[in-house]
Structure formats: structure tokens, C-alpha cells
Design an enzyme around this catalytic site. Structure first.
Site, short mmCIF file in Angstrom:
data_model
loop_
_atom_site.label_atom_id
_atom_site.label_comp_id
_atom_site.label_asym_id
_atom_site.label_seq_id
_atom_site.Cartn_x
_atom_site.Cartn_y
_atom_site.Cartn_z
CG ASP A 24 2.26 0.28 -7.12
OD1 ASP A 24 1.95 -0.34 -6.09
OD2 ASP A 24 3.23 -0.03 -7.84
CG ASN A 72 -4.72 -6.47 -5.78
OD1 ASN A 72 -5.27 -5.41 -6.07
ND2 ASN A 72 -3.41 -6.66 -5.97
#
Length: 244
Positions: A24, A72
């Protein structure tokens, strides 16, 4: 820090067999430098190379990387396309190294939703490394843990319906055996970069007794040294698995 130095630095620490990472912070890395998000993703791919090489040098048996979640798809179409392009480039440029280093490549998640050329590349890469006997590099693509658990529950329900098993036979082992990670070592350490402290639908079942480590480092800045620090932190923890 060189991979050999990293391996030496953690030699005295307890070594996890299976490490998973939620990668991330690519976007924030780019934003801090007034760069487009794609720049962060590109440097993030370089971090993947550094960390996978370091993990091999340390002797980690399995490294699972959360590359693209089932959520996503909500990102802008252009960014999803950029991510797929980087994935294809990584496979094309790094496959020879994976083969030569005896690495087995695995993909978990519904990657067949991707374009036909991407699916073909993934299938070919897994086939070419299937006979390797060294460490596992597992890439989670279009992966969501809740969907994985739901599929396992559906299969168990089907088996009960078809009299292939009794309801009483459904236990943790039965569920675990139907997960995509069923043949991997148990998850020992799950790391999330960028300072966020959540699992984001990643390996929820598998993380039941894993050590969780949340680090502030943005993924593009994560390297062999950062991994060594994470492994050292793991080695300092006492794992009781519910006991004393």
C-alpha cells in the site's frame, strides 16, 4: 542493504515460513513528489523485485503479495489499465529470473477476468515455473477473501446436499482445504505498508493466528532492509496460538 547482508542480519531471528504483504502507498508516494500515480506504481514494481529477491535470500518459503484486489476495479479505468500493463511487463521481464532462481510462481484470485493476453501470460509463467522446487512467489490478483470463503461454503453445501459428506464433518480443516492457499505453509506474518491498519479483505481466514505488522513505510520505499526489520520484529514476538 544487499540481499546477502539482509540474510545475515536476520539469521539469528525466528524465520517465518510464509510472509504476506499488503503493498500500500504507491499513490501517496507519487503525490508527495507531485508525480502521477503511475509513477508510484512503477517504483512499486521495483520494490516488488527488491523484496522478492531479499525474501529468497533470507530463506522464506512463501511470499504472498496483494497486487490487485477484487475491489480495485472501482479505480479509474485508466489506472486499472496501467496496473495491468505493469503486471504484463513484470512477467515478461522477470520470468527468466524466476525460472533460473528455482522460484515457483502461483496466482490466487479470479485472474481470468483480465484480458486474454494477460491471462495467457500468467498461465504460461505458472506453467514454466511449475516444476521448480524452490520458494513460492504467490501473487493475489482480483482476489477477495470473503468471496474465497463464500466459494468454500458453497462447495461444502453442495457436498452435503449430494451426500458426499455429513454436516458434522464440516470443520476448520474442511474449510481450509478448499481455500486457494490450502497447499501453502501456514501464514506466519502479514505486513501492511503505508500506515493503514486494516486487512482489506486479504487472507482473512489464513491470518487467524498470523502476526500482524503495520509499518508507516510507503510501499515504493519498502526494501530488503525494511523486510529485515519486519522479520526481526516477528522474531521478538511470542506466538502462543491461544495457549500460555
Amino acid at each position: 542493504m544487499a540481499a546477502s547482508d539482509t540474510a545475515h542480519a536476520v539469521a539469528a531471528a525466528a524465520m517465518p515460513r510464509h510472509v504476506a504483504i499488503i503493498m500500500d502507498g504507491n499513490g501517496r508516494w507519487a503525490k508527495k513528489r507531485h508525480l502521477p500515480r503511475l509513477a508510484g506504481h512503477k517504483v512499486g514494481v521495483e520494490a516488488v523485485r527488491k523484496v522478492t529477491r531479499a525474501a529468497r535470500a533470507m530463506g522464506i518459503e512463501a511470499l504472498t503479495l496483494y497486487a490487485f484486489s477484487s475491489e480495485n476495479w472501482r479505480r479509474p479505468e485508466e489506472e486499472v489499465g496501467d496496473l495491468m500493463g505493469l503486471l504484463r511487463h513484470f512477467i515478461k521481464s522477470d520470468l527468466a529470473e524466476l525460472v533460473s532462481e528455482n522460484v515457483r510462481l502461483r496466482v490466487i484470485g479470479d485472474y481470468r477476468r483480465f484480458s486474454a493476453d494477460t491471462v495467457a501470460l500468467i498461465d504460461d509463467a505458472m506453467a514454466r515455473t511449475a516444476g521448480n522446487t524452490g520458494p513460492l512467489l504467490v501473487i493475489a490478483l482480483n482476489y477477495g477473501s470473503q468471496a474465497e470463503l463464500a466459494r468454500a461454503a458453497q462447495e461444502l453445501a453442495r457436498r452435503v446436499r449430494d451426500n458426499e459428506m455429513a454436516v458434522e464433518a464440516i470443520d476448520a480443516d474442511a474449510i481450509d482445504g478448499l481455500l486457494e492457499t490450502h497447499d501453502l505453509p501456514p501464514l506466519d506474518l502479514l505486513i501492511r505498508t503505508s500506515g493503514e491498519q486494516r486487512l482489506s479483505n486479504f487472507l482473512l481466514w489464513q491470518a487467524a493466528y498470523a502476526e500482524l505488522l503495520f509499518v508507516d513505510t510507503l510501499w515504493p520505499d519498502f526494501d530488503a532492509g525494511t523486510l529485515a526489520e519486519a522479520i526481526a520484529a516477528f522474531g521478538r514476538r511470542q506466538r502462543r496460538f491461544g495457549g500460555l
